[in-house]
Design a protein around this motif. Structure first.
Motif, PDB file in Angstrom:
ATOM      1  N   VAL A   1      47.277  49.047  37.273  1.00 32.77           N
ATOM      2  CA  VAL A   1      46.222  48.112  36.880  1.00 32.77           C
ATOM      3  C   VAL A   1      46.779  46.699  36.727  1.00 32.77           C
ATOM      4  CG1 VAL A   1      44.683  47.507  34.961  1.00 32.77           C
ATOM      5  CG2 VAL A   1      44.679  49.817  35.874  1.00 32.77           C
ATOM      6  N   LEU A   2      47.976  46.584  36.200  1.00 33.16           N
ATOM      7  CA  LEU A   2      48.572  45.262  35.995  1.00 33.16           C
ATOM      8  C   LEU A   2      49.051  44.627  37.293  1.00 33.16           C
ATOM      9  CD1 LEU A   2      50.537  45.890  32.694  1.00 33.16           C
ATOM     10  CD2 LEU A   2      48.437  44.564  32.990  1.00 33.16           C
ATOM     11  N   GLY A   3      48.980  45.361  38.399  1.00 33.01           N
ATOM     12  CA  GLY A   3      49.378  44.826  39.696  1.00 33.01           C
ATOM     13  C   GLY A   3      48.395  43.819  40.265  1.00 33.01           C
ATOM     14  N   ASN A   4      47.215  43.734  39.699  1.00 36.44           N
ATOM     15  CA  ASN A   4      46.205  42.772  40.131  1.00 36.44           C
ATOM     16  C   ASN A   4      46.315  41.526  39.249  1.00 36.44           C
ATOM     17  OD1 ASN A   4      43.299  41.774  39.245  1.00 36.44           O
ATOM     18  ND2 ASN A   4      43.188  42.363  41.402  1.00 36.44           N
ATOM     19  N   GLU A   5      46.326  40.358  39.871  1.00 38.66           N
ATOM     20  CA  GLU A   5      46.562  39.127  39.106  1.00 38.66           C
ATOM     21  C   GLU A   5      45.502  38.884  38.025  1.00 38.66           C
ATOM     22  OE1 GLU A   5      47.174  34.319  39.616  1.00 38.66           O
ATOM     23  OE2 GLU A   5      47.069  35.562  41.412  1.00 38.66           O
ATOM     24  N   THR A   6      44.244  39.093  38.346  1.00 42.39           N
ATOM     25  CA  THR A   6      43.187  38.862  37.354  1.00 42.39           C
ATOM     26  C   THR A   6      43.355  39.801  36.167  1.00 42.39           C
ATOM     27  OG1 THR A   6      41.642  38.089  39.032  1.00 42.39           O
ATOM     28  CG2 THR A   6      40.695  38.860  36.956  1.00 42.39           C
ATOM     29  N   ARG A   7      43.564  41.082  36.424  1.00 42.38           N
ATOM     30  CA  ARG A   7      43.729  42.043  35.337  1.00 42.38           C
ATOM     31  C   ARG A   7      44.991  41.732  34.527  1.00 42.38           C
ATOM     32  NH1 ARG A   7      41.914  46.122  39.518  1.00 42.38           N
ATOM     33  NH2 ARG A   7      44.138  46.380  39.914  1.00 42.38           N
ATOM     34  N   TYR A   8      46.062  41.368  35.234  1.00 43.56           N
ATOM     35  CA  TYR A   8      47.301  41.018  34.540  1.00 43.56           C
ATOM     36  C   TYR A   8      47.067  39.819  33.609  1.00 43.56           C
ATOM     37  CZ  TYR A   8      51.829  39.071  33.489  1.00 43.56           C
ATOM     38  OH  TYR A   8      52.901  38.543  32.817  1.00 43.56           O
ATOM     39  N   ARG A   9      46.440  38.783  34.127  1.00 47.00           N
ATOM     40  CA  ARG A   9      46.236  37.565  33.322  1.00 47.00           C
ATOM     41  C   ARG A   9      45.356  37.848  32.115  1.00 47.00           C
ATOM     42  NH1 ARG A   9      44.612  32.550  36.574  1.00 47.00           N
ATOM     43  NH2 ARG A   9      45.190  31.613  34.594  1.00 47.00           N
ATOM     44  N   LEU A  10      44.312  38.660  32.296  1.00 48.75           N
ATOM     45  CA  LEU A  10      43.439  38.997  31.172  1.00 48.75           C
ATOM     46  C   LEU A  10      44.181  39.833  30.133  1.00 48.75           C
ATOM     47  CD1 LEU A  10      40.157  39.766  33.120  1.00 48.75           C
ATOM     48  CD2 LEU A  10      40.536  37.840  31.555  1.00 48.75           C
ATOM     49  N   ALA A  11      44.931  40.825  30.585  1.00 49.01           N
ATOM     50  CA  ALA A  11      45.685  41.673  29.654  1.00 49.01           C
ATOM     51  C   ALA A  11      46.732  40.850  28.915  1.00 49.01           C
ATOM     52  CB  ALA A  11      46.347  42.824  30.406  1.00 49.01           C
TER      53      ALA A  11
ATOM     54  N   GLU B   1      31.893  36.233  37.186  1.00 49.44           N
ATOM     55  CA  GLU B   1      31.618  36.968  35.961  1.00 49.44           C
ATOM     56  C   GLU B   1      31.720  38.478  36.203  1.00 49.44           C
ATOM     57  OE1 GLU B   1      27.779  37.765  33.078  1.00 49.44           O
ATOM     58  OE2 GLU B   1      27.899  35.873  34.152  1.00 49.44           O
ATOM     59  N   SER B   2      31.200  38.938  37.332  1.00 53.57           N
ATOM     60  CA  SER B   2      31.256  40.377  37.612  1.00 53.57           C
ATOM     61  C   SER B   2      32.694  40.838  37.851  1.00 53.57           C
ATOM     62  CB  SER B   2      30.375  40.736  38.806  1.00 53.57           C
ATOM     63  OG  SER B   2      30.853  40.119  39.986  1.00 53.57           O
ATOM     64  N   ALA B   3      33.525  39.990  38.460  1.00 52.07           N
ATOM     65  CA  ALA B   3      34.928  40.347  38.674  1.00 52.07           C
ATOM     66  C   ALA B   3      35.669  40.454  37.341  1.00 52.07           C
ATOM     67  CB  ALA B   3      35.611  39.326  39.579  1.00 52.07           C
ATOM     68  N   VAL B   4      35.349  39.582  36.396  1.00 50.82           N
ATOM     69  CA  VAL B   4      35.955  39.653  35.073  1.00 50.82           C
ATOM     70  C   VAL B   4      35.527  40.939  34.373  1.00 50.82           C
ATOM     71  CG1 VAL B   4      36.014  38.604  32.772  1.00 50.82           C
ATOM     72  CG2 VAL B   4      36.209  37.168  34.799  1.00 50.82           C
ATOM     73  N   SER B   5      34.244  41.251  34.436  1.00 53.15           N
ATOM     74  CA  SER B   5      33.746  42.479  33.809  1.00 53.15           C
ATOM     75  C   SER B   5      34.403  43.712  34.416  1.00 53.15           C
ATOM     76  CB  SER B   5      32.229  42.571  33.944  1.00 53.15           C
ATOM     77  OG  SER B   5      31.623  41.569  33.180  1.00 53.15           O
ATOM     78  N   HIS B   6      34.547  43.719  35.722  1.00 55.89           N
ATOM     79  CA  HIS B   6      35.179  44.852  36.405  1.00 55.89           C
ATOM     80  C   HIS B   6      36.652  44.959  36.010  1.00 55.89           C
ATOM     81  CE1 HIS B   6      35.578  47.938  39.435  1.00 55.89           C
ATOM     82  NE2 HIS B   6      36.693  47.339  39.845  1.00 55.89           N
ATOM     83  N   ALA B   7      37.349  43.839  35.965  1.00 55.04           N
ATOM     84  CA  ALA B   7      38.763  43.830  35.587  1.00 55.04           C
ATOM     85  C   ALA B   7      38.931  44.329  34.155  1.00 55.04           C
ATOM     86  CB  ALA B   7      39.340  42.424  35.737  1.00 55.04           C
ATOM     87  N   LEU B   8      38.067  43.902  33.259  1.00 60.66           N
ATOM     88  CA  LEU B   8      38.149  44.345  31.873  1.00 60.66           C
ATOM     89  C   LEU B   8      37.858  45.844  31.752  1.00 60.66           C
ATOM     90  CD1 LEU B   8      36.470  41.273  30.176  1.00 60.66           C
ATOM     91  CD2 LEU B   8      38.860  41.999  29.893  1.00 60.66           C
ATOM     92  N   ALA B   9      36.903  46.336  32.531  1.00 62.68           N
ATOM     93  CA  ALA B   9      36.618  47.779  32.533  1.00 62.68           C
ATOM     94  C   ALA B   9      37.848  48.559  32.988  1.00 62.68           C
ATOM     95  CB  ALA B   9      35.421  48.075  33.426  1.00 62.68           C
ATOM     96  N   ASP B  10      38.544  48.047  33.988  1.00 62.39           N
ATOM     97  CA  ASP B  10      39.775  48.693  34.461  1.00 62.39           C
ATOM     98  C   ASP B  10      40.847  48.695  33.375  1.00 62.39           C
ATOM     99  OD1 ASP B  10      38.613  49.180  36.926  1.00 62.39           O
ATOM    100  OD2 ASP B  10      39.608  47.478  37.913  1.00 62.39           O
ATOM    101  N   LEU B  11      40.962  47.587  32.648  1.00 61.91           N
ATOM    102  CA  LEU B  11      41.949  47.511  31.565  1.00 61.91           C
ATOM    103  C   LEU B  11      41.633  48.517  30.465  1.00 61.91           C
ATOM    104  CD1 LEU B  11      42.423  43.646  31.264  1.00 61.91           C
ATOM    105  CD2 LEU B  11      44.046  45.300  32.216  1.00 61.91           C
ATOM    106  N   VAL B  12      40.361  48.668  30.148  1.00 62.15           N
ATOM    107  CA  VAL B  12      39.950  49.647  29.137  1.00 62.15           C
ATOM    108  C   VAL B  12      40.262  51.061  29.625  1.00 62.15           C
ATOM    109  CG1 VAL B  12      37.953  50.658  27.952  1.00 62.15           C
ATOM    110  CG2 VAL B  12      38.203  48.168  28.078  1.00 62.15           C
ATOM    111  N   ALA B  13      39.931  51.358  30.881  1.00 58.00           N
ATOM    112  CA  ALA B  13      40.174  52.693  31.439  1.00 58.00           C
ATOM    113  C   ALA B  13      41.659  53.033  31.451  1.00 58.00           C
ATOM    114  CB  ALA B  13      39.601  52.783  32.853  1.00 58.00           C
ATOM    115  N   ALA B  14      42.508  52.030  31.623  1.00 57.79           N
ATOM    116  CA  ALA B  14      43.954  52.249  31.661  1.00 57.79           C
ATOM    117  C   ALA B  14      44.582  52.253  30.264  1.00 57.79           C
ATOM    118  CB  ALA B  14      44.623  51.177  32.521  1.00 57.79           C
TER     119      ALA B  14
END
Length: 129
Positions: free
Chosen positions: A50-60, A83-96
């Motif tokens: 999950v942290l391999g994606n820049e958006t998810r990494y930056r948010l985490a 906005e939808s990409a942020v929501s999706h990235a955050l959902a991935d962070l929660v799932a992980a």
């Protein structure tokens, strides 16, 4: 495979002074046991993927550094994606297991988890050496 066998034979010959087929088979059995233990579960793999994606990494990373709960609208301001990409990235962070989510009326709040905090702390400590 032949090349790796040859290299393994050379390594064992260097370590043992000589090498026979039994030595190679014994080392392969040791390596198989390591692989069985190391790859028995993929439970720890997902957070790294999950942290391999820049958006998810930056948010985490932002959540871990900030140390406080943040609303989605605040987190959107940190990354240059929809906005939808942020929501999706955050959902991935929660799932992980890297972020927790709380809903309060129309608002969703996210916070770093202990797992995320520990991963970033370990990465920082590793970069200092």
């Amino acid at each position: 495979m032949a090349d790796s066998s040859t290299r393994l034979e050379r390594l064992l010959a260097d370590e043992l002074g000589e090498c026979c087929d039994a030595d190679v088979e014994r080392r392969r059995a040791e390596l198989d046991a390591v692989a069985d233990e190391a790859f028995a579960t993929d439970d720890v793999r997902e957070p790294f993927a999950v942290l391999g994606n820049e958006t998810r990494y930056r948010l985490a990373r932002a959540l871990a550094v900030d140390g406080t709960e943040r609303c989605v609208c605040e987190l959107e301001a940190l990354v240059d994606v929809s906005e939808s990409a942020v929501s999706h990235a955050l959902a991935d962070l929660v799932a992980a297991g890297l972020a927790s989510r709380r809903k309060d009326g129309n608002w969703r709040y996210y916070e770093s988890t202990a797992l995320a905090d520990d991963l970033f702390a370990a990465a920082e400590q590793g970069s200092e050496t």
